[in-house]
Each structure stands twice: as structure tokens, then as C-alpha cells.
Design a protein around this motif. Structure first.
Motif, PDB file in Angstrom:
ATOM      1  N   ALA A  99       0.836  -1.196   0.000  1.00 44.33           N
ATOM      2  CA  ALA A  99       0.000   0.000   0.000  1.00 44.33           C
ATOM      3  C   ALA A  99       0.875   1.252   0.000  1.00 44.33           C
ATOM      4  CB  ALA A  99      -0.921  -0.001   1.205  1.00 44.33           C
ATOM      5  N   TYR A 100       0.379   2.306  -0.643  1.00 44.92           N
ATOM      6  CA  TYR A 100       1.131   3.560  -0.698  1.00 44.92           C
ATOM      7  C   TYR A 100       0.191   4.748  -0.534  1.00 44.92           C
ATOM      8  CZ  TYR A 100      -0.562   4.150  -5.543  1.00 44.92           C
ATOM      9  OH  TYR A 100      -1.350   4.301  -6.663  1.00 44.92           O
ATOM     10  N   ASP A 101       0.766   5.851  -0.061  1.00 46.45           N
ATOM     11  CA  ASP A 101       0.109   7.156  -0.138  1.00 46.45           C
ATOM     12  C   ASP A 101       0.672   7.942  -1.325  1.00 46.45           C
ATOM     13  OD1 ASP A 101      -1.501   6.904   2.278  1.00 46.45           O
ATOM     14  OD2 ASP A 101       0.423   6.964   3.330  1.00 46.45           O
ATOM     15  N   LYS A 102       1.986   7.797  -1.536  1.00 47.23           N
ATOM     16  CA  LYS A 102       2.646   8.357  -2.709  1.00 47.23           C
ATOM     17  C   LYS A 102       3.487   7.256  -3.354  1.00 47.23           C
ATOM     18  CE  LYS A 102       1.243  12.647  -2.175  1.00 47.23           C
ATOM     19  NZ  LYS A 102       0.361  13.347  -3.140  1.00 47.23           N
ATOM     20  N   LEU A 103       3.541   7.286  -4.687  1.00 49.28           N
ATOM     21  CA  LEU A 103       4.244   6.252  -5.436  1.00 49.28           C
ATOM     22  C   LEU A 103       5.194   6.908  -6.426  1.00 49.28           C
ATOM     23  CD1 LEU A 103       4.564   3.257  -6.436  1.00 49.28           C
ATOM     24  CD2 LEU A 103       2.648   3.712  -7.992  1.00 49.28           C
ATOM     25  N   LEU A 104       6.397   6.374  -6.532  1.00 49.20           N
ATOM     26  CA  LEU A 104       7.365   6.797  -7.551  1.00 49.20           C
ATOM     27  C   LEU A 104       7.651   5.630  -8.477  1.00 49.20           C
ATOM     28  CD1 LEU A 104       9.441   8.757  -8.795  1.00 49.20           C
ATOM     29  CD2 LEU A 104      11.109   7.880  -7.125  1.00 49.20           C
ATOM     30  N   ILE A 105       7.488   5.863  -9.772  1.00 46.69           N
ATOM     31  CA  ILE A 105       7.841   4.866 -10.784  1.00 46.69           C
ATOM     32  C   ILE A 105       9.216   5.230 -11.332  1.00 46.69           C
ATOM     33  CG2 ILE A 105       7.207   3.760 -12.953  1.00 46.69           C
ATOM     34  CD1 ILE A 105       4.306   4.575 -12.397  1.00 46.69           C
ATOM     35  N   ALA A 106      10.189   4.366 -11.102  1.00 50.90           N
ATOM     36  CA  ALA A 106      11.559   4.585 -11.571  1.00 50.90           C
ATOM     37  C   ALA A 106      12.081   3.284 -12.162  1.00 50.90           C
ATOM     38  CB  ALA A 106      12.441   5.069 -10.420  1.00 50.90           C
ATOM     39  N   THR A 107      11.329   2.768 -13.112  1.00 49.88           N
ATOM     40  CA  THR A 107      11.571   1.422 -13.644  1.00 49.88           C
ATOM     41  C   THR A 107      12.623   1.370 -14.744  1.00 49.88           C
ATOM     42  OG1 THR A 107       9.540   1.817 -14.908  1.00 49.88           O
ATOM     43  CG2 THR A 107       9.376   0.370 -13.016  1.00 49.88           C
ATOM     44  N   GLY A 108      13.152   2.518 -15.167  1.00 47.60           N
ATOM     45  CA  GLY A 108      14.257   2.513 -16.111  1.00 47.60           C
ATOM     46  C   GLY A 108      13.900   1.966 -17.477  1.00 47.60           C
ATOM     47  N   SER A 109      14.901   1.448 -18.159  1.00 43.41           N
ATOM     48  CA  SER A 109      14.747   0.937 -19.523  1.00 43.41           C
ATOM     49  C   SER A 109      15.282  -0.472 -19.632  1.00 43.41           C
ATOM     50  CB  SER A 109      15.503   1.835 -20.520  1.00 43.41           C
ATOM     51  OG  SER A 109      14.981   3.138 -20.552  1.00 43.41           O
ATOM     52  N   ALA A 110      14.868  -1.149 -20.686  1.00 42.67           N
ATOM     53  CA  ALA A 110      15.386  -2.477 -21.019  1.00 42.67           C
ATOM     54  C   ALA A 110      16.072  -2.401 -22.376  1.00 42.67           C
ATOM     55  CB  ALA A 110      14.250  -3.502 -21.058  1.00 42.67           C
ATOM     56  N   PRO A 111      17.122  -3.167 -22.598  1.00 45.82           N
ATOM     57  CA  PRO A 111      17.798  -3.127 -23.895  1.00 45.82           C
ATOM     58  C   PRO A 111      16.856  -3.539 -25.023  1.00 45.82           C
ATOM     59  CG  PRO A 111      19.104  -4.330 -22.286  1.00 45.82           C
ATOM     60  CD  PRO A 111      17.757  -4.115 -21.674  1.00 45.82           C
ATOM     61  N   ARG A 112      16.958  -2.825 -26.106  1.00 47.34           N
ATOM     62  CA  ARG A 112      16.179  -3.192 -27.286  1.00 47.34           C
ATOM     63  C   ARG A 112      16.759  -4.478 -27.876  1.00 47.34           C
ATOM     64  NH1 ARG A 112      12.793  -0.088 -30.118  1.00 47.34           N
ATOM     65  NH2 ARG A 112      13.560   1.787 -29.077  1.00 47.34           N
ATOM     66  N   ARG A 113      15.907  -5.427 -28.178  1.00 48.21           N
ATOM     67  CA  ARG A 113      16.342  -6.713 -28.738  1.00 48.21           C
ATOM     68  C   ARG A 113      16.151  -6.717 -30.249  1.00 48.21           C
ATOM     69  NH1 ARG A 113      18.686  -9.719 -24.386  1.00 48.21           N
ATOM     70  NH2 ARG A 113      17.680  -8.909 -22.487  1.00 48.21           N
ATOM     71  N   LEU A 114      16.850  -7.603 -30.905  1.00 47.18           N
ATOM     72  CA  LEU A 114      16.699  -7.765 -32.346  1.00 47.18           C
ATOM     73  C   LEU A 114      15.864  -9.008 -32.620  1.00 47.18           C
ATOM     74  CD1 LEU A 114      20.326  -6.972 -33.577  1.00 47.18           C
ATOM     75  CD2 LEU A 114      18.309  -5.499 -33.704  1.00 47.18           C
ATOM     76  N   ASP A 115      14.799  -8.825 -33.349  1.00 47.84           N
ATOM     77  CA  ASP A 115      13.924  -9.942 -33.705  1.00 47.84           C
ATOM     78  C   ASP A 115      14.473 -10.590 -34.970  1.00 47.84           C
ATOM     79  OD1 ASP A 115      11.869 -11.735 -33.846  1.00 47.84           O
ATOM     80  OD2 ASP A 115      10.399 -10.306 -34.649  1.00 47.84           O
ATOM     81  N   LEU A 116      15.592 -11.295 -34.796  1.00 49.02           N
ATOM     82  CA  LEU A 116      16.287 -11.904 -35.923  1.00 49.02           C
ATOM     83  C   LEU A 116      16.587 -13.363 -35.619  1.00 49.02           C
ATOM     84  CD1 LEU A 116      18.937  -9.105 -36.674  1.00 49.02           C
ATOM     85  CD2 LEU A 116      16.816  -9.535 -37.937  1.00 49.02           C
ATOM     86  N   ALA A 117      16.765 -14.135 -36.678  1.00 48.26           N
ATOM     87  CA  ALA A 117      17.130 -15.539 -36.508  1.00 48.26           C
ATOM     88  C   ALA A 117      18.421 -15.648 -35.712  1.00 48.26           C
ATOM     89  CB  ALA A 117      17.295 -16.202 -37.875  1.00 48.26           C
TER      90      ALA A 117
END
Length: 400
Positions: A99-117
Motif C-alpha cells: 500500500a502507498y500514499d505516494k508512489l514513484l515509478i523509476a523502472t528505467g529501460s530495457a535493452p532493445r532486442r533484435l527480432d532476428l534468426a
């Protein structure tokens, strides 16, 4: 406005960790929970492609001492937050609700993947986490055949580290120069020359079509049919902000991230966002700004703490980042568009001792010093003041 009794931070990142430290420094004594996917306490990411990958350090720069996370906050590691319920004000993570009264979203980034064989073959990876850095360093051995896909900041720094360890390095990019989207062709060409002088096989204007091997990668396949031998492939083609939680919770999105106002508040008055995911209504710029760099995560994390406690301070700092490659060091201040802004060079571009300015109308939109360390304060003032400047002064006159 009353002080929140419970603050939850999703993301044991630099932004999230910095916010937690700042909250306690500002006297907050309520419940503070930080939820992170990695098994580690928060840390800074620049060493992952620099000192740790080079072998000059065994650990990254940690955010906060172990005692802080043991005694002054509830740090939930190795746990994925699965949902936010703004109506009930709860975050679901690890099979329980927070439970929260205030929330911070600091989830950052994920590396971009290549949809390749072959993209799932052993030996094909990315560099984002501390564990990634250690794993890659172990593979960067004398004579190893390393292929780096992407000549951005991560690709260039990874290439430099691999060469230091004696690996054979091929760096591939479909564009005309390294870092061209940020720096343009002329400055990018200086980085191309740097890597070629250090025996990187830099191939530009080249597309990758897939990876081949039995259980592990053995070659990279290029458009046109050519192949490059590889026992390690590092994919460095950008990152994707982790905004799925915010989207599912009904928060407003913009510019590829979570829309936040000048004070880093989202469309929900009790939820804030900082770091890579924050598409910030920056008071200095006429558009939303989303920045994926160390300084932005650090400073927004520190800044948002006061706003979580009831203030509404606008975040006004300009973007800043730095890079180290071989014997080259550089710092970049501001925000430029090399396709739009006029490039002015002070110093010697070929010798890689220079300052690059990007002029918009009559003011400096951004400045980057390369192996030139005497004018940092002056460059900051030029970017922040937006005062009119002449090309002659930038090239050879006073910067003060």
C-alpha cells in the motif's frame, strides 16, 4: 498537505535509490519501500561499460551504504512489480500487495532486442546490468571474436573495453558514423577514426540479418550475404523504457515514456515518475524531454523526493552525460538536434582535442568538450543562459 505515511518506489534503480536516500535526508520517517527486479541494491550504471567492463573495478558505484538499505528502508530485491491499482493505492509485487500514499515509478529501460534468426543463441547478449557486465568481461579474452551491433554510446564504450582485453572487435552500424543521431556526421567521424586507430573493424552502412551457430553463436550474417565470425555478440541498439505498468494503470503516456509535469508528477496526483521513463514537461524546453542518461536519473531521483513530501518544485536541470573511450573523454551539456542545429568546432577535431557547439539561432543549444577540461563552467553557462553568441567567439574568443 499532510506528509505521506507510506511511500513506495518501483525500481531499485539510480533514480529510485537516489529518491530513497533523499527522502531520509529530508527527514521523512514514514514507511519507505523500494521494489527492484535485480538481486542487488541500487547502483550507478556508467561503470558497467567503463571501469567494471575494463577490469579497473570489481563493483559498480553503489547508491547508499548496505546499512542504509538494511536499517532505513525496506528493499525488496529480485521481485517484479506486476500491477498498480491507483484506486486502491496498492502495488502488487512478489505475490503481495504494498500500500502507498505516494508512489514513484523509476523502472528505467530495457535493452532493445533484435527480432532476428539466432538472436537467442548463447553468446548473443546485451549490456544493461551489473551481471551483464561481469559476464561480458569474462568473454572479452585475448583473441576472442567480438561483434558489436550498434555504434552508439554503449557500443563504442564496449568496443573500447573489448580491445583493452585483447579481443578482436568488429562494430556494425547501418548509419554513416558512430553516434550520428546525437553528434552528426562530422563529430561522429572523429569517433570512427578513434576506433579504427585502435584496430576495431568498423563497418558502417551495414545491416544485420541474423546470427548463426549450433548451440552458441559462431557468425553474424549481414545484408548482402557476407558473414562475420563471432563467439560473442553484444547488441547495443538502444533501449525501451519500462512503461507497461504505468500504461496498464491508466497513466498518461507521451514521447515514448510516462507523461509528467514540470514537478515530475504523472496524470495521477499521487504518482510520480523519474529517470528513463519520465517524459518531462521541461520548463526550459518547448517540448517534452525524456533522457536516458546517468545524470538525469541521479538528479531527478534527488529532486522528486521533496515533491513526494508535498512540494511542487519544477525540475529544471539540463541534460548532461559523459563518455570514456580509450584515451578520449568527453562531456555533453544541453540538448541539440545535429540535423537542425549549426555545428561550430573550437580546437582540433582530428587530434580529438576540441569543443563542439551546436547553435540554434544565435545561442548554444548544446556543447561537448572532448579531451578539453578547462571550460566546463563556461559551457554550462552558455547552454543555460541562452545568451547570444558569435561564431568567432566560439571558435577562438572568450567563452566567459
Amino acid at each position: 498537505m499532510s506528509t505521506p505515511e507510506r511511500i513506495v518506489i518501483i525500481g531499485a534503480s539510480l533514480a529510485g535509490g537516489s529518491a530513497a536516500l533523499a527522502l531520509r535526508e529530508q527527514g521523512y520517517d514514514g514507511d519507505l519501500t523500494v521494489i527492484g527486479e535485480e538481486p542487488h541494491r541500487p547502483y550507478e550504471r556508467p561503470p558497467l561499460s567503463k571501469s567494471v567492463l575494463l577490469g579497473d573495478a570489481e563493483e559498480p558505484d553503489w547508491v547508499g551504504e548496505e546499512s542504509f538499505w538494511a536499517d532505513r528502508a525496506t528493499l525488496v530485491t529480485g521481485t517484479v512489480a506486476t500491477s498498480i491499482d491507483p484506486g486502491r493505492k496498492v502495488v502488487s509485487a512478489g505475490g503481495r500487495e504494498h500500500a502507498y500514499d505516494k508512489l514513484l515509478i523509476a523502472t528505467g529501460s530495457a535493452p532493445r532486442r533484435l527480432d532476428l534468426a539466432g538472436a537467442d543463441l548463447d553468446g548473443v547478449g546485451t549490456l544493461r546490468t551489473y551481471d551483464d557486465s561481469l559476464a561480458l568481461r569474462a568473454r572479452f579474452t585475448e583473441g576472442a571474436q567480438v561483434v558489436i551491433v550498434g555504434a552508439g554510446w554503449i557500443g563504442c564504450e564496449t568496443a573500447a573495453a573489448a580491445r583493452k582485453h585483447g579481443a578482436q572487435v568488429t562494430m556494425l552500424d547501418p548509419l554513416s558514423a558512430p553516434l550520428v543521431r546525437v553528434l552528426g556526421d562530422q563529430v561522429g567521424s572523429a569517433f570512427a577514426a578513434l576506433h579504427r586507430e585502435h584496430d576495431v573493424d568498423l563497418r558502417l552502412g551495414v545491416g544485420v540479418t541474423g546470427f548463426a551457430g549450433d548451440d552458441a553463436v559462431s557468425e553474424v550474417r549481414l545484408a548482402g550475404g557476407a558473414t562475420v565470425p563471432a563467439d560473442t555478440v553484444v547488441v547495443g541498439v538502444g533501449a525501451i523504457p519500462n512503461i507497461a505498468l504505468a500504461d496498464a494503470a491508466g497513466l498518461e503516456l507521451a514521447a515514448g515514456g510516462i507523461a509528467v509535469d514540470a514537478a515530475l508528477r504523472t496524470s495521477d496526483a499521487d504518482i510520480y515518475a523519474a529517470g528513463d521513463v519520465a517524459a518531462h514537461d521541461h520548463p526550459f524546453y518547448a517540448e517534452r524531454v525524456r533522457v536516458e542518461h546517468w545524470a538525469n536519473a541521479l538528479e531527478q531521483g534527488k529532486h522528486v523526493a521533496a515533491n513526494l513530501l508535498g512540494e511542487s518544485r519544477p525540475y529544471e536541470l539540463r541534460p548532461f552525460f559523459f563518455s570514456d573511450q580509450y584515451d578520449l573523454g568527453c562531456e555533453y551539456r544541453g540538448l541539440a538536434d545535429p540535423a537542425r542545429d549549426r555545428l561550430v568546432i573550437r580546437g582540433d577535431l582530428e587530434a580529438r582535442e576540441f569543443i563542439a557547439f551546436w547553435l540554434r539561432d544565435d545561442h548554444v543549444a548544446a556543447a561537448m568538450n572532448v579531451n578539453a577540461w578547462d571550460d566546463g563552467d563556461a559551457l554550462t553557462e552558455l547552454v543555460e543562459s541562452r545568451r547570444p553568441v558569435s561564431v568567432d567567439d566560439l571558435v577562438s574568443g572568450s567563452l566567459g
